[in-house]
Design a protein around this motif. Structure first.
Motif, PDB file in Angstrom:
ATOM      1  N   PHE A  14      -4.139  -5.350  -3.302  1.00 21.66           N
ATOM      2  CA  PHE A  14      -3.178  -5.228  -2.207  1.00 21.66           C
ATOM      3  C   PHE A  14      -3.406  -6.328  -1.171  1.00 21.66           C
ATOM      4  O   PHE A  14      -2.465  -6.980  -0.719  1.00 21.66           O
ATOM      5  CB  PHE A  14      -3.321  -3.851  -1.567  1.00 21.66           C
ATOM      6  CG  PHE A  14      -2.265  -3.532  -0.551  1.00 21.66           C
ATOM      7  CD1 PHE A  14      -1.101  -2.880  -0.919  1.00 21.66           C
ATOM      8  CD2 PHE A  14      -2.420  -3.877   0.784  1.00 21.66           C
ATOM      9  CE1 PHE A  14      -0.121  -2.587   0.007  1.00 21.66           C
ATOM     10  CE2 PHE A  14      -1.451  -3.594   1.716  1.00 21.66           C
ATOM     11  CZ  PHE A  14      -0.297  -2.940   1.325  1.00 21.66           C
ATOM     12  N   ALA A  56       3.502  -0.128  -3.721  1.00 24.27           N
ATOM     13  CA  ALA A  56       2.207  -0.203  -3.039  1.00 24.27           C
ATOM     14  C   ALA A  56       2.325   0.226  -1.580  1.00 24.27           C
ATOM     15  O   ALA A  56       1.452   0.922  -1.053  1.00 24.27           O
ATOM     16  CB  ALA A  56       1.643  -1.620  -3.133  1.00 24.27           C
ATOM     17  N   SER A  87      -5.532  -6.190   4.227  1.00 28.35           N
ATOM     18  CA  SER A  87      -5.879  -4.911   3.608  1.00 28.35           C
ATOM     19  C   SER A  87      -5.211  -3.744   4.302  1.00 28.35           C
ATOM     20  O   SER A  87      -5.123  -2.655   3.760  1.00 28.35           O
ATOM     21  CB  SER A  87      -7.404  -4.717   3.638  1.00 28.35           C
ATOM     22  OG  SER A  87      -7.860  -4.703   4.982  1.00 28.35           O
ATOM     23  N   ASN A  88      -4.751  -3.969   5.549  1.00 23.85           N
ATOM     24  CA  ASN A  88      -4.066  -2.911   6.290  1.00 23.85           C
ATOM     25  C   ASN A  88      -2.744  -3.445   6.827  1.00 23.85           C
ATOM     26  O   ASN A  88      -2.686  -4.018   7.903  1.00 23.85           O
ATOM     27  CB  ASN A  88      -4.938  -2.404   7.444  1.00 23.85           C
ATOM     28  CG  ASN A  88      -4.315  -1.164   8.098  1.00 23.85           C
ATOM     29  OD1 ASN A  88      -3.161  -0.813   7.830  1.00 23.85           O
ATOM     30  ND2 ASN A  88      -5.079  -0.510   8.953  1.00 23.85           N
ATOM     31  N   PHE A 147      -1.801   5.072  -6.200  1.00 25.70           N
ATOM     32  CA  PHE A 147      -2.008   3.730  -5.682  1.00 25.70           C
ATOM     33  C   PHE A 147      -2.882   2.911  -6.639  1.00 25.70           C
ATOM     34  O   PHE A 147      -2.622   1.727  -6.886  1.00 25.70           O
ATOM     35  CB  PHE A 147      -2.660   3.820  -4.300  1.00 25.70           C
ATOM     36  CG  PHE A 147      -2.847   2.492  -3.618  1.00 25.70           C
ATOM     37  CD1 PHE A 147      -1.748   1.761  -3.164  1.00 25.70           C
ATOM     38  CD2 PHE A 147      -4.106   1.970  -3.423  1.00 25.70           C
ATOM     39  CE1 PHE A 147      -1.916   0.540  -2.530  1.00 25.70           C
ATOM     40  CE2 PHE A 147      -4.286   0.746  -2.789  1.00 25.70           C
ATOM     41  CZ  PHE A 147      -3.191   0.035  -2.341  1.00 25.70           C
ATOM     42  N   GLU A 199      -3.536   8.479  -3.535  1.00 27.81           N
ATOM     43  CA  GLU A 199      -4.580   7.488  -3.797  1.00 27.81           C
ATOM     44  C   GLU A 199      -4.682   7.169  -5.286  1.00 27.81           C
ATOM     45  O   GLU A 199      -4.823   6.008  -5.682  1.00 27.81           O
ATOM     46  CB  GLU A 199      -5.921   7.980  -3.261  1.00 27.81           C
ATOM     47  CG  GLU A 199      -7.025   6.932  -3.369  1.00 27.81           C
ATOM     48  CD  GLU A 199      -8.286   7.329  -2.611  1.00 27.81           C
ATOM     49  OE1 GLU A 199      -9.246   6.545  -2.654  1.00 27.81           O
ATOM     50  OE2 GLU A 199      -8.290   8.409  -1.991  1.00 27.81           O
ATOM     51  N   HIS A 242       0.306   3.613  -0.338  1.00 30.92           N
ATOM     52  CA  HIS A 242      -0.942   3.149   0.264  1.00 30.92           C
ATOM     53  C   HIS A 242      -1.627   4.320   0.977  1.00 30.92           C
ATOM     54  O   HIS A 242      -0.994   5.030   1.760  1.00 30.92           O
ATOM     55  CB  HIS A 242      -0.651   2.013   1.247  1.00 30.92           C
ATOM     56  CG  HIS A 242      -1.882   1.272   1.662  1.00 30.92           C
ATOM     57  ND1 HIS A 242      -2.821   1.805   2.513  1.00 30.92           N
ATOM     58  CD2 HIS A 242      -2.331   0.031   1.321  1.00 30.92           C
ATOM     59  CE1 HIS A 242      -3.794   0.926   2.700  1.00 30.92           C
ATOM     60  NE2 HIS A 242      -3.513  -0.164   1.987  1.00 30.92           N
ATOM     61  N   LYS A 301      -7.282  -1.877  -3.470  1.00 36.03           N
ATOM     62  CA  LYS A 301      -7.065  -2.465  -2.151  1.00 36.03           C
ATOM     63  C   LYS A 301      -7.304  -3.966  -2.161  1.00 36.03           C
ATOM     64  O   LYS A 301      -6.716  -4.704  -1.372  1.00 36.03           O
ATOM     65  CB  LYS A 301      -7.956  -1.788  -1.108  1.00 36.03           C
ATOM     66  CG  LYS A 301      -7.539  -0.354  -0.810  1.00 36.03           C
ATOM     67  CD  LYS A 301      -8.276   0.210   0.390  1.00 36.03           C
ATOM     68  CE  LYS A 301      -7.775   1.613   0.742  1.00 36.03           C
ATOM     69  NZ  LYS A 301      -8.438   2.165   1.924  1.00 36.03           N
TER      70      LYS A 301
END
Length: 350
Positions: free
Chosen positions: A109, A28, A116-117, A45, A42, A32, A106
Motif C-alpha cells: 500500500f 485497498a 502508509s496512512n 486487505f 484486515e 484499509h 501495508k
C-alpha cells in the motif's frame, strides 16, 4: 486452496494494467484497517495486496494466467501443476513465486500510494509544494435528472528517493464533455437548458465536500449540432491541479417527422401510386405546427420530385432573421400485386 486474484479485485480475466491499478486503488482504500473496522477487513486487505502483487507483475501474472494459483507455488517441495503423478519430479513449466514485500500488505500500500496512512497525508503537500498522491471521485451531471458521471485521474506521486524536486506549474485536468440533446423546435426558437452538476472539492488535509451548482446554457436559434459551450474550471477541485473545464456539446434530438440538413428541414411525404399518377393534393406539416397544401392535381409525382417551401426551415446561426427551407420529397407506395385486367388497362393507357 485455490485463489482467484481477479475475483478478489473485482476484475474479469484479461484485465489490463490500468484496470488492475484502478481496482487495487479502490479496494485497498475501502478495506484499509485504519479506515475499515469490520472484523474481516484486515484479512480482506491482505488478500487484496496479495492479488495486486501478483497481477501487477507481468511475469507473475503470466504464470498465474497460465498455471493458476498452484503454478505460483511451483518450487522445490511445492509441486507445480504439471508434475507427474508417478515420477515425483517437479515440472519445468511453473517458476517459483516469492512475495517482494514479505507478505506485508501495508508495504504494498505504501509503495503504491506513497504513504502508509492515506487518511493523514493523502492530500498533504510534499517538498516543493507538490501533492503526494490522490484519487479523484466522480462528478455528476444532470439536466433536471442525472445524465452521468465523470471519472477524475489520480494525482501524481512525489519524486522517489534520490530524486530532486523542481518547481512545476500546475497541470490542468482534461476537459470534461457531455452531450445535450435539443429538439428541432427548440433549435428553431432558442431555449435555455439548465444543467445541474455535483462536483467534489478536496482539501489538503484529506477531507472533501460536494458542491451542487446549476449551469445555464442559452441555446441560440439555429445552433448547429456539435456547437460546444464551455464553463471554465467547473470540474472537481483537487490540490495541486487546475480544475477541469466542463463542456456541453449540442446534439440534434431525433424528430418523429422531420430530419435536419443544416438550416433545411427534410420531410418525406407518402403518396399512393394512383394519386401520384392521377393527381392529388398533399398536406405538408410544418415545424411550427401548421400545414401547407401542395397541389398536384394536374401533375405527376415522380420518385425524384422535390418541392422546397422557402423560409420554413431553421434560422441561420449567423443571421436568425433568415431561415432555410422545408424540403419535401415523395415516397411512392406501389401495390404488392396487379391483376391481369389492370395490367391490360395500364398498357392501353400508357
Amino acid at each position: 486452496m485455490k485463489k482467484d486474484y481477479y475475483s478478489v479485485l473485482g476484475l474479469l480475466r484479461g484485465a489490463d494494467e490500468r484496470e488492475i491499478k484502478k481496482a487495487y486503488r479502490k479496494m485497498a482504500m475501502k478495506f484499509h484497517p485504519d479506515k475499515n473496522k469490520d472484523s474481516g477487513a484486515e484479512e480482506k486487505f491482505k488478500e487484496i495486496a496479495e492479488a495486486y502483487e501478483v497481477l501487477s507483475d507481468p511475469k507473475k501474472k503470466q504464470i498465474y494466467d497460465q498455471y493458476g494459483y498452484e503454478g505460483l507455488k511451483g518450487g522445490p517441495g511445492n509441486p507445480g501443476p504439471q508434475e507427474g503423478k508417478s515420477g515425483g519430479q517437479q515440472s519445468q513449466g511453473a517458476p517459483h513465486f516469492t512475495q517482494t514485500n514479505n507478505g506485508d500488505p501495508k508495504a504494498n500500500f505504501s509503495q503504491f500510494f506513497g504513504s502508509s496512512n492515506p487518511f493523514e497525508s493523502f492530500f498533504t503537500e510534499g517538498p516543493g509544494g507538490m501533492p503526494q498522491t490522490g484519487a479523484g471521485e466522480k462528478m455528476d451531471f444532470e439536466e433536471d435528472h442525472i445524465l452521468g458521471g465523470f471519472g477524475q485521474s489520480n494525482i501524481r506521486g512525489t519524486p522517489g528517493v534520490g530524486q530532486t524536486y523542481t518547481k512545476q506549474r500546475k497541470v490542468k485536468e482534461p476537459t470534461i464533455e457531455r452531450e445535450v440533446f435539443v429538439s428541432l423546435e427548440d433549435i428553431a426558437n432558442g431555449c435555455q437548458k439548465k444543467m445541474k452538476i455535483s462536483k467534489n472539492i478536496y482539501k489538503k488535509e484529506g477531507t472533501a465536500t460536494q458542491e451542487n451548482k446549476v449551469l445555464k446554457i442559452n441555446v441560440k436559434p439555429g445552433w448547429k449540432s456539435g456547437t460546444k459551450i464551455t464553463f471554465e474550471k467547473e470540474g472537481d477541485q483537487v490540490p495541486g491541479k487546475i480544475a477541469a473545464d466542463v463542456a456541453f456539446i449540442i446534439r440534434d434530438k431525433p424528430h418523429p417527422v422531420f430530419t435536419r440538413d443544416g438550416e433545411n428541414i427534410l420531410y418525406s411525404c407518402k403518396v399512393e401510386l394512383r394519386d401520384a399518377l392521377c393527381g392529388t393534393t398533399v398536406e405538408v406539416p410544418t415545424l411550427e405546427g401548421g400545414k401547407v397544401s401542395l397541389d398536384f392535381s394536374e401533375k405527376v409525382i415522380k420518385p425524384t420530385t422535390l418541392r422546397k417551401l422557402k423560409g420554413l426551415g431553421l434560422p441561420l446561426p449567423k443571421d436568425p432573421t433568415k431561415k432555410g427551407d422545408l424540403v419535401v420529397s415523395f415516397d411512392i407506395i406501389f401495390p404488392d400485386k396487379v391483376s391481369e385486367t389492370d395490367k391490360n388497362i395500364i398498357r392501353d393507357v400508357l
